[in-house]
Enzyme design. Structure first.
Site, mmCIF file in Angstrom:
data_model
loop_
_atom_site.group_PDB
_atom_site.id
_atom_site.type_symbol
_atom_site.label_atom_id
_atom_site.label_comp_id
_atom_site.label_asym_id
_atom_site.label_seq_id
_atom_site.Cartn_x
_atom_site.Cartn_y
_atom_site.Cartn_z
ATOM 1 N N ARG A 177 49.981 68.019 30.195
ATOM 2 C CA ARG A 177 51.415 68.369 30.097
ATOM 3 C C ARG A 177 51.953 68.942 31.424
ATOM 4 O O ARG A 177 52.763 69.879 31.440
ATOM 5 C CB ARG A 177 51.676 69.375 28.967
ATOM 6 C CG ARG A 177 51.235 68.931 27.624
ATOM 7 C CD ARG A 177 52.062 67.779 27.059
ATOM 8 N NE ARG A 177 51.511 67.386 25.793
ATOM 9 C CZ ARG A 177 50.571 66.437 25.641
ATOM 10 N NH1 ARG A 177 50.122 65.763 26.696
ATOM 11 N NH2 ARG A 177 50.116 66.123 24.457
ATOM 12 N N SER A 225 55.701 71.138 19.968
ATOM 13 C CA SER A 225 54.778 72.246 20.256
ATOM 14 C C SER A 225 55.353 73.149 21.341
ATOM 15 O O SER A 225 55.733 72.674 22.409
ATOM 16 C CB SER A 225 53.428 71.694 20.730
ATOM 17 O OG SER A 225 52.814 71.015 19.667
ATOM 18 N N GLU A 295 54.551 75.167 26.695
ATOM 19 C CA GLU A 295 54.694 73.749 27.072
ATOM 20 C C GLU A 295 56.183 73.453 27.284
ATOM 21 O O GLU A 295 56.571 72.697 28.165
ATOM 22 C CB GLU A 295 54.137 72.882 25.937
ATOM 23 C CG GLU A 295 54.288 71.401 26.169
ATOM 24 C CD GLU A 295 53.629 70.576 25.069
ATOM 25 O OE1 GLU A 295 52.580 70.989 24.533
ATOM 26 O OE2 GLU A 295 54.176 69.506 24.747
HETATM 27 C C1 LIG Z 1 59.659 67.093 16.791
HETATM 28 C C2 LIG Z 1 59.095 66.978 18.191
HETATM 29 C C3 LIG Z 1 57.810 66.493 18.362
HETATM 30 C C4 LIG Z 1 57.258 66.375 19.654
HETATM 31 N N1 LIG Z 1 56.011 65.873 19.808
HETATM 32 C C5 LIG Z 1 55.492 65.730 21.047
HETATM 33 C C6 LIG Z 1 54.190 65.176 21.237
HETATM 34 O O1 LIG Z 1 53.504 64.770 20.313
HETATM 35 N N2 LIG Z 1 53.712 65.098 22.493
HETATM 36 C C7 LIG Z 1 54.425 65.524 23.573
HETATM 37 O O2 LIG Z 1 53.932 65.402 24.700
HETATM 38 N N3 LIG Z 1 55.658 66.045 23.418
HETATM 39 C C8 LIG Z 1 56.215 66.155 22.201
HETATM 40 N N4 LIG Z 1 57.464 66.697 22.058
HETATM 41 C C9 LIG Z 1 58.182 67.210 23.244
HETATM 42 C C10 LIG Z 1 59.079 66.196 23.959
HETATM 43 O O3 LIG Z 1 59.533 65.179 23.091
HETATM 44 C C11 LIG Z 1 58.391 65.563 25.161
HETATM 45 O O4 LIG Z 1 57.995 66.541 26.103
HETATM 46 C C12 LIG Z 1 59.302 64.546 25.871
HETATM 47 O O5 LIG Z 1 58.554 63.874 26.837
HETATM 48 C C13 LIG Z 1 60.526 65.201 26.528
HETATM 49 O O6 LIG Z 1 61.418 64.157 26.885
HETATM 50 P P1 LIG Z 1 62.986 64.435 26.995
HETATM 51 O O7 LIG Z 1 63.641 63.172 27.454
HETATM 52 O O8 LIG Z 1 63.513 65.022 25.765
HETATM 53 O O9 LIG Z 1 62.986 65.495 28.189
HETATM 54 P P2 LIG Z 1 63.867 66.827 28.309
HETATM 55 O O10 LIG Z 1 63.529 67.765 27.219
HETATM 56 O O11 LIG Z 1 65.289 66.462 28.488
HETATM 57 O O12 LIG Z 1 63.293 67.407 29.680
HETATM 58 C C14 LIG Z 1 61.979 67.934 29.747
HETATM 59 C C15 LIG Z 1 61.650 68.194 31.227
HETATM 60 O O13 LIG Z 1 61.587 66.939 31.903
HETATM 61 C C16 LIG Z 1 62.499 66.922 32.999
HETATM 62 N N5 LIG Z 1 63.030 65.563 33.093
HETATM 63 C C17 LIG Z 1 63.667 64.863 32.133
HETATM 64 N N6 LIG Z 1 63.963 63.633 32.596
HETATM 65 C C18 LIG Z 1 63.520 63.575 33.869
HETATM 66 C C19 LIG Z 1 63.533 62.570 34.877
HETATM 67 N N7 LIG Z 1 64.060 61.371 34.679
HETATM 68 N N8 LIG Z 1 62.961 62.853 36.078
HETATM 69 C C20 LIG Z 1 62.402 64.070 36.307
HETATM 70 N N9 LIG Z 1 62.370 65.063 35.401
HETATM 71 C C21 LIG Z 1 62.926 64.806 34.192
HETATM 72 C C22 LIG Z 1 63.564 67.938 32.655
HETATM 73 O O14 LIG Z 1 64.180 68.434 33.822
HETATM 74 C C23 LIG Z 1 62.743 69.005 31.933
HETATM 75 O O15 LIG Z 1 62.114 69.852 32.862
HETATM 76 C C24 LIG Z 1 58.038 66.790 20.784
HETATM 77 C C25 LIG Z 1 59.344 67.259 20.586
HETATM 78 C C26 LIG Z 1 59.877 67.344 19.308
HETATM 79 C C27 LIG Z 1 61.292 67.820 19.143
#
Ligand SMILES: Cc1cc2nc3c(=O)[nH]c(=O)nc-3n(C[C@H](O)[C@H](O)[C@H](O)COP(=O)(O)OP(=O)(O)OC[C@H]3O[C@@H](n4cnc5c(N)ncnc54)[C@H](O)[C@@H]3O)c2cc1C
Length: 328
Positions: A177, A225, A295
């Site tokens: 992560r 998480s 995380e």
């Molecule tokens: C119900 C639920 C279940 C989940 N299960 C998992 C799981 O099983 N495994 C897991 O790993 N995660 C899980 N997550 C967390 C999350 O979905 C992941 O971390 C996902 O990858 C975040 O993507 P996002 O587009 O929402 O990023 P955001 O939340 O919008 O951003 C997260 C970070 O990434 C950065 N970021 C976003 N886009 C870019 C880009 N294009 N370039 C550079 N930086 C960027 C942002 O600045 C921020 O620091 C879960 C979340 C929820 C709500």
């Protein structure tokens, strides 16, 4: 943090009308909490974004948001400009037998479905990640025993001055992560991903998703998480064993179903969610001697203090959660 007039003046006149000022980030995060972005910009395409960044004075901070599914924005909001790309960079195509090209705003679930269609079975794990590819690249998101960067061949990035780069996977330091970019202030535009050609096992993905629904509160407002698993253990196990399931601060509650999830059950503020995160961390450290690392990404300014009479020593500071703390 009220949206400042100053920020408008710093945005080039050609873009000014397309920027939202004081946009509530609670509308853009899966926790449905958090303060406003001083400025919130959705580009039309790559060139538009590059031109916007080139024209933006270097001192204006920029924060990139995908789907906001791993983000806690503090109640004081985000200074500077939030770049919001959901729905913008959405191309996904097969490039070779084992490779696909995918832009940063493609939802991970769509990558999983495409992999199933193209018989690239080990791309199925993306179905467990609710965010966009850009967020998955930034977080090295993973599910079902696999993770994003095991499949990255190369990426395209953009820097704070609007310059684009093609980078190989080997230029990034990748961990659990965690991803360290070779340069600060660079964001992902797209990636080339590689998978094993293999026909998906019928019913396997469905079984994994069903199991997940049974063990995680997926319909509720959360960010998944909250803490990383410490080496050799599970954050959820430690939190549950510390007796924290159901512990709440206002409407922020440690899930009864999965102790590493914190839910916003109604009107939790980001301050309350952050306080609950700190409480869980301190309790786990006291009980088990293990320091959990978040995380979730926590960003932005703390809530401004509420107006009112000066605080007496020993009173909780204003702007802090009201009574309602403890076990349900
Ligand atoms: C119900 C639920 C279940 C989940 N299960 C998992 C799981 O099983 N495994 C897991 O790993 N995660 C899980 N997550 C967390 C999350 O979905 C992941 O971390 C996902 O990858 C975040 O993507 P996002 O587009 O929402 O990023 P955001 O939340 O919008 O951003 C997260 C970070 O990434 C950065 N970021 C976003 N886009 C870019 C880009 N294009 N370039 C550079 N930086 C960027 C942002 O600045 C921020 O620091 C879960 C979340 C929820 C709500």
């Amino acid at each position: 943090m009220p949206p400042s007039e100053g920020i408008k003046q710093m945005i080039a006149a050609t873009f000014r009308a397309r920027v939202r000022y004081g946009e509530p980030m609670s509308a853009h995060t899966s926790w449905h909490a958090g303060g406003p972005a001083e400025a919130h910009f959705t580009p039309r395409d790559r060139d538009d974004l590059a031109a916007f960044l080139r024209a933006l004075p270097a001192q204006v901070p920029v924060y990139w948001v995908g789907l906001g599914s791993n983000l806690l924005v503090r109640d004081g909001g985000i200074r500077g400009v939030v770049i919001a790309t959901a729905g913008v960079f959405t191309r996904i195509e097969r490039r070779a037998e084992r490779r696909i090209y995918c832009e940063a705003s493609v939802p991970c679930a769509r990558i999983a479905r495409a992999c199933v269609r193209w018989e690239l079975a080990d791309g199925e794990f993306f179905s467990g990640i609710p965010g966009l590819l850009g967020g998955a690249l930034a977080m090295n998101a993973g599910a079902f025993g696999d993770e994003t960067w095991r499949h990255v061949v190369s990426v395209q990035t953009l820097d704070r001055r609007g310059r684009q780069y093609a980078r190989e996977a080997g230029e990034f330091r990748v961990g659990y992560r965690e991803v360290v970019l070779p340069a600060a202030h660079e964001w992902f535009l797209a990636a080339e991903l590689q998978f094993e050609p293999r026909v998906p096992e019928p019913g396997k993905l469905q079984a994994l998703l069903t199991r997940r629904r049974e063990t995680q509160p997926l319909g509720a407002w959360s960010c998944g998480s909250v803490f990383k698993n410490p080496p050799g253990d599970y954050a959820a196990r430690l939190i549950e064993a510390a007796g924290l399931k159901g512990y709440r601060i206002g409407d922020a509650v440690v899930s009864e179903k999965h102790a590493n999830f914190i839910l916003n059950t109604g009107h939790a503020s980001a301050t309350q969610i952050e306080q609950l995160i700190l409480h869980v961390r301190a309790t786990v450290e006291r009980v088990h001697g293990v320091r959990l690392e978040p995380e979730v990404r926590i960003v932005g300014e703390p809530a401004p203090p509420l107006p009112g009479p000066p605080q007496l020593p020993g009173q909780p500071p204003t702007g802090q959660p009201p009574p309602g703390e403890g076990r349900c």
